[in-house]
Design a protein around this motif. Structure first.
Motif, PDB file in Angstrom:
ATOM      1  N   GLU A 231       0.872  -1.163   0.000  1.00 16.24           N
ATOM      2  CA  GLU A 231       0.000   0.000   0.000  1.00 16.24           C
ATOM      3  C   GLU A 231       0.918   1.225   0.000  1.00 16.24           C
ATOM      4  O   GLU A 231       2.136   1.086   0.142  1.00 16.24           O
ATOM      5  CB  GLU A 231      -0.907  -0.052   1.225  1.00 16.24           C
ATOM      6  CG  GLU A 231      -1.836  -1.259   1.206  1.00 16.24           C
ATOM      7  CD  GLU A 231      -2.541  -1.501   2.528  1.00 16.24           C
ATOM      8  OE1 GLU A 231      -2.139  -0.846   3.514  1.00 16.24           O
ATOM      9  OE2 GLU A 231      -3.460  -2.328   2.568  1.00 16.24           O
ATOM     10  N   PRO A 232       0.371   2.439  -0.161  1.00 15.78           N
ATOM     11  CA  PRO A 232       1.240   3.621  -0.289  1.00 15.78           C
ATOM     12  C   PRO A 232       2.274   3.774   0.819  1.00 15.78           C
ATOM     13  O   PRO A 232       3.452   4.035   0.545  1.00 15.78           O
ATOM     14  CB  PRO A 232       0.232   4.779  -0.292  1.00 15.78           C
ATOM     15  CG  PRO A 232      -0.994   4.193  -0.902  1.00 15.78           C
ATOM     16  CD  PRO A 232      -1.050   2.771  -0.396  1.00 15.78           C
ATOM     17  N   GLU A 235       4.961   1.087   0.410  1.00 15.60           N
ATOM     18  CA  GLU A 235       5.815   1.354  -0.743  1.00 15.60           C
ATOM     19  C   GLU A 235       6.850   2.427  -0.424  1.00 15.60           C
ATOM     20  O   GLU A 235       8.017   2.311  -0.799  1.00 15.60           O
ATOM     21  CB  GLU A 235       4.963   1.779  -1.940  1.00 15.60           C
ATOM     22  CG  GLU A 235       4.141   0.653  -2.551  1.00 15.60           C
ATOM     23  CD  GLU A 235       3.296   1.128  -3.719  1.00 15.60           C
ATOM     24  OE1 GLU A 235       3.302   2.354  -3.979  1.00 15.60           O
ATOM     25  OE2 GLU A 235       2.644   0.290  -4.365  1.00 15.60           O
ATOM     26  N   ARG A 236       6.408   3.474   0.266  1.00 15.46           N
ATOM     27  CA  ARG A 236       7.346   4.544   0.620  1.00 15.46           C
ATOM     28  C   ARG A 236       8.406   4.049   1.592  1.00 15.46           C
ATOM     29  O   ARG A 236       9.592   4.392   1.461  1.00 15.46           O
ATOM     30  CB  ARG A 236       6.583   5.741   1.202  1.00 15.46           C
ATOM     31  CG  ARG A 236       5.837   6.558   0.170  1.00 15.46           C
ATOM     32  CD  ARG A 236       5.319   7.866   0.755  1.00 15.46           C
ATOM     33  NE  ARG A 236       4.180   7.654   1.631  1.00 15.46           N
ATOM     34  CZ  ARG A 236       2.911   7.646   1.222  1.00 15.46           C
ATOM     35  NH1 ARG A 236       2.618   7.821  -0.051  1.00 15.46           N
ATOM     36  NH2 ARG A 236       1.929   7.462   2.095  1.00 15.46           N
TER      37      ARG A 236
END
Length: 324
Positions: A231-232, A235-236
């Motif tokens: 998810e965002p 990923e970061r």
């Protein structure tokens, strides 16, 4: 009363926690299964003479080990898990010896080749080739034998057993530690080791403490990979950790190159050859480690911030939780 006991008094929150734990056990099973498949496929390819298969096997064994070892309960209280963690560590190190030597051979050939002719004192290139050719052949022979060993087969069997238990809901160790709590512990481990780097005195001490940071970052990254789809926030965090891991890997390669250069220079001195060129090459690697020491604090801070945001999202009821 602990924070988790307080949470568990709320039936809706307790349900959230149970749901997250079940979901993460399933995700971990899928992750370990994927690493096992890479190891088996790599073994088949390696036996057919594909040297490129070896790095994939090494990384898969590291991923599996880090994902399991991140769980405190598994590490501290389950003998079978401790054995699996240790066997995966042994497997990665033993199989990776030849690959690591290949990488170093390319590195030092390139460094020597970049020097002007006037700085090449003695048969430097020939001695580098001789040193690595001998050691690589030894390591490859041992690696081929490893792939057919009982201990290797035991690693696969133990992985299969843990995957089955995770999917069957009988792996109690995987349902005890909440992801946000583990993430906080793993981040603290990284930060503690970064503080040790700042306090280290002398070249050898700094090299050792940076390597300990590298291992902590690797465990953190692969644990995050194992807890579900990207998810965002995830990923970061993974992108920041990969960038940090790249810098730490480059530092490690330079440290290992220094060790090889010291050994090669000793061999040259015994043969009454000049060690001047090896000193130049050593200084180049020392410059690399010094440069990376300067960028590590900022890279580490960025990765820590990204993981903390992920940990907040992974808390039961948080934006990134299964019930959020």
């Amino acid at each position: 009363m602990t924070r988790e006991q307080t949470l568990n008094k709320d039936p809706s929150t307790a349900s959230d926690i149970d749901s997250v734990r079940t979901s993460n056990a399933a995700a971990l099973a899928d992750y370990l299964c994927a690493q096992r498949d890479i190891i088996v496929e790599g073994e088949i390819a390696a036996r057919s003479g594909d040297a490129e298969a070896i790095p994939a096997i090494i990384v898969a064994s590291r991923r599996a080990r880090s994902a399991v070892a991140a769980h405190r309960t598994a590490r501290d209280h389950h003998r079978e898990l401790r054995r699996l963690i240790e066997d995966l560590r042994w497997f990665g190190l033993a199989l990776g010896a030849a690959h690591d030597l290949d990488v170093q051979a390319v590195r030092l050939r390139s460094s020597a080749g970049a020097l002007r002719a006037r700085y090449l004192r003695g048969p430097v290139r020939e001695r580098v080739e001789q040193y690595f050719d001998y050691n690589i052949e030894q390591a490859r022979t041992e690696g081929r034998a490893l792939l057919g060993s009982r201990r290797y087969l035991a690693v696969l069997t133990d992985l299969d057993s843990q995957i089955d238990e995770l999917r069957g809901g009988t792996a109690g160790w995987a349902s005890v530690d909440r992801p946000d709590v583990l993430l906080a512990d793993l981040v603290e481990r990284v930060q503690d080791r970064m503080r040790a780097v700042a306090l280290a005195l002398g070249e050898d001490s700094r090299d050792a403490t940076v390597h300990s940071v590298r291992k902590a970052v690797r465990r953190l990254r692969y644990y995050i990979e194992s807890i579900g789809p990207c998810e965002p926030e995830r990923e970061r965090a993974l992108a920041a950790l990969e960038s940090l891991q790249d810098a730490l890997g480059e530092h490690h390669d330079a440290v290992v190159a220094k060790r090889h250069l010291l050994q090669i220079s000793r061999d040259a001195e015994k043969a009454e050859e000049s060690s001047f060129t090896y000193g130049l090459l050593y200084q180049r690697e020392l410059d690399v480690t010094d440069r990376l020491l300067g960028v590590l604090p900022q890279a580490c801070d960025g990765a820590v911030r990204a993981v903390r945001l992920l940990a907040a999202a992974e808390r039961p009821g948080g934006e990134g939780s299964s019930n959020g």
